[in-house]
Each structure stands twice: as structure tokens, then as C-alpha cells.
Design a protein around this motif. Structure first.
Motif, PDB file in Angstrom:
ATOM      1  N   ALA A  66     -10.246  34.661  -8.236  1.00 54.35           N
ATOM      2  CA  ALA A  66      -9.435  35.147  -9.360  1.00 54.35           C
ATOM      3  C   ALA A  66     -10.248  36.076 -10.249  1.00 54.35           C
ATOM      4  N   ASN A  67     -11.530  35.770 -10.450  1.00 54.02           N
ATOM      5  CA  ASN A  67     -12.397  36.649 -11.249  1.00 54.02           C
ATOM      6  C   ASN A  67     -12.569  38.005 -10.573  1.00 54.02           C
ATOM      7  N   GLU A  68     -12.765  38.003  -9.262  1.00 60.17           N
ATOM      8  CA  GLU A  68     -12.886  39.269  -8.524  1.00 60.17           C
ATOM      9  C   GLU A  68     -11.593  40.068  -8.608  1.00 60.17           C
ATOM     10  N   TRP A  69     -10.464  39.379  -8.481  1.00 56.70           N
ATOM     11  CA  TRP A  69      -9.171  40.056  -8.583  1.00 56.70           C
ATOM     12  C   TRP A  69      -9.000  40.666  -9.965  1.00 56.70           C
ATOM     13  N   LYS A  70      -9.378  39.921 -11.006  1.00 61.49           N
ATOM     14  CA  LYS A  70      -9.252  40.410 -12.373  1.00 61.49           C
ATOM     15  C   LYS A  70     -10.151  41.624 -12.591  1.00 61.49           C
ATOM     16  N   LYS A  71     -11.368  41.566 -12.047  1.00 60.67           N
ATOM     17  CA  LYS A  71     -12.298  42.682 -12.184  1.00 60.67           C
ATOM     18  C   LYS A  71     -11.755  43.920 -11.469  1.00 60.67           C
ATOM     19  N   ASP A  72     -11.206  43.749 -10.272  1.00 63.66           N
ATOM     20  CA  ASP A  72     -10.657  44.880  -9.517  1.00 63.66           C
ATOM     21  C   ASP A  72      -9.390  45.433 -10.160  1.00 63.66           C
TER      22      ASP A  72
END
Length: 141
Positions: A119-125
């Protein structure tokens, strides 16, 4: 003899033939006492458990399995910000035709940290602009 038979028939014809009456005993079933409702174990009681239950469309009155309950206890305190991020991530992934997300509560709880990382990677992207992504892809390390 014929007169005797006639008189016999007349006497018997006037008397109704009594059939033996079967006496049936009607037993009325006593109403069963209402069984006390069983106490449901492992209900989601904490805020994070309730939010996770809603995330997987579970009723709050449905108890979790022992494995699910144990996995949730092992997670410790889950911050509301983390749950907000997971809510957004799962809402986005479920809107996709082939979204990549956990579909089982037990699997989700056992892989909770991996879901948070995803979820953090998705938010960053999702927060980076296309220009930033293009520039970042040109940089070689």
C-alpha cells in the motif's frame, strides 16, 4: 324358523353396530425451553479489528476463527493512519478488473506487513507525476 330369523334381523337392524372406539391419547408437546444463546467467541472488538472486518465484508457479529484472532493479536496496535492507507489501497485495487489484493482475512492478517508495504508503494507511485516517473527512469545508478 323363518319368523325367528325375521325377528332377529329386525332386532339387530334397529341396534346400531357399535364399533370399538380407539382411544387415542393426544399428547401435547411441551414447548422446549429456549436455549440460551451461545456466546460468540473472538468477535472483533478493537477499532482496527472492526475496520479489518469491514474491509473483508464481515459482519461485526460474526466471530473470527482462532487462527484469525491469534494472527490479529500478534499484530499489536495498528495505527489509524495505516488502516486509512489500507482502506484506500483496497478500494483502488477492488475497482480494478484484475486488482491484486488479499481476498481472505486469515491470509491478510498473516501477511499484514507485506500489505502495508504494498500500500505504501502504491501510494508513492500514485502521488508522483508522470514527469517525475519519466525522469526517475532515466537515472542510472
Amino acid at each position: 324358523m323363518a319368523t325367528y330369523m325375521r325377528s332377529y334381523r329386525k332386532k339387530n337392524a334397529q341396534k346400531p353396530v357399535e364399533k370399538p372406539v380407539e382411544q387415542t391419547l393426544i399428547l401435547q408437546a411441551e414447548p422446549e425451553p429456549e436455549a440460551p444463546m451461545k456466546k460468540v467467541r473472538n468477535l472483533p472488538t478493537s477499532d482496527s479489528a472492526k475496520r479489518i472486518a469491514k474491509l473483508f465484508s464481515r459482519r461485526l457479529t460474526t466471530g473470527w476463527s482462532d487462527r484469525e484472532h491469534t494472527a490479529h493479536r500478534k499484530l499489536g496496535v495498528i495505527l489509524p493512519e495505516t488502516m486509512d492507507l489500507l482502506d484506500e489501497y483496497y478500494a483502488f485495487q477492488r475497482s480494478q478488473p484484475r486488482g491484486y489484493h488479499r481476498r481472505d482475512l486469515s491470509t491478510f492478517l498473516n501477511n499484514f506487513q507485506a500489505e502495508v508495504d504494498r500500500a505504501n508503494e502504491w501510494k508513492k507511485d500514485s502521488t508522483t507525476t508522470p514527469n517525475q516517473q519519466r525522469n526517475d527512469s532515466n537515472i542510472r545508478v
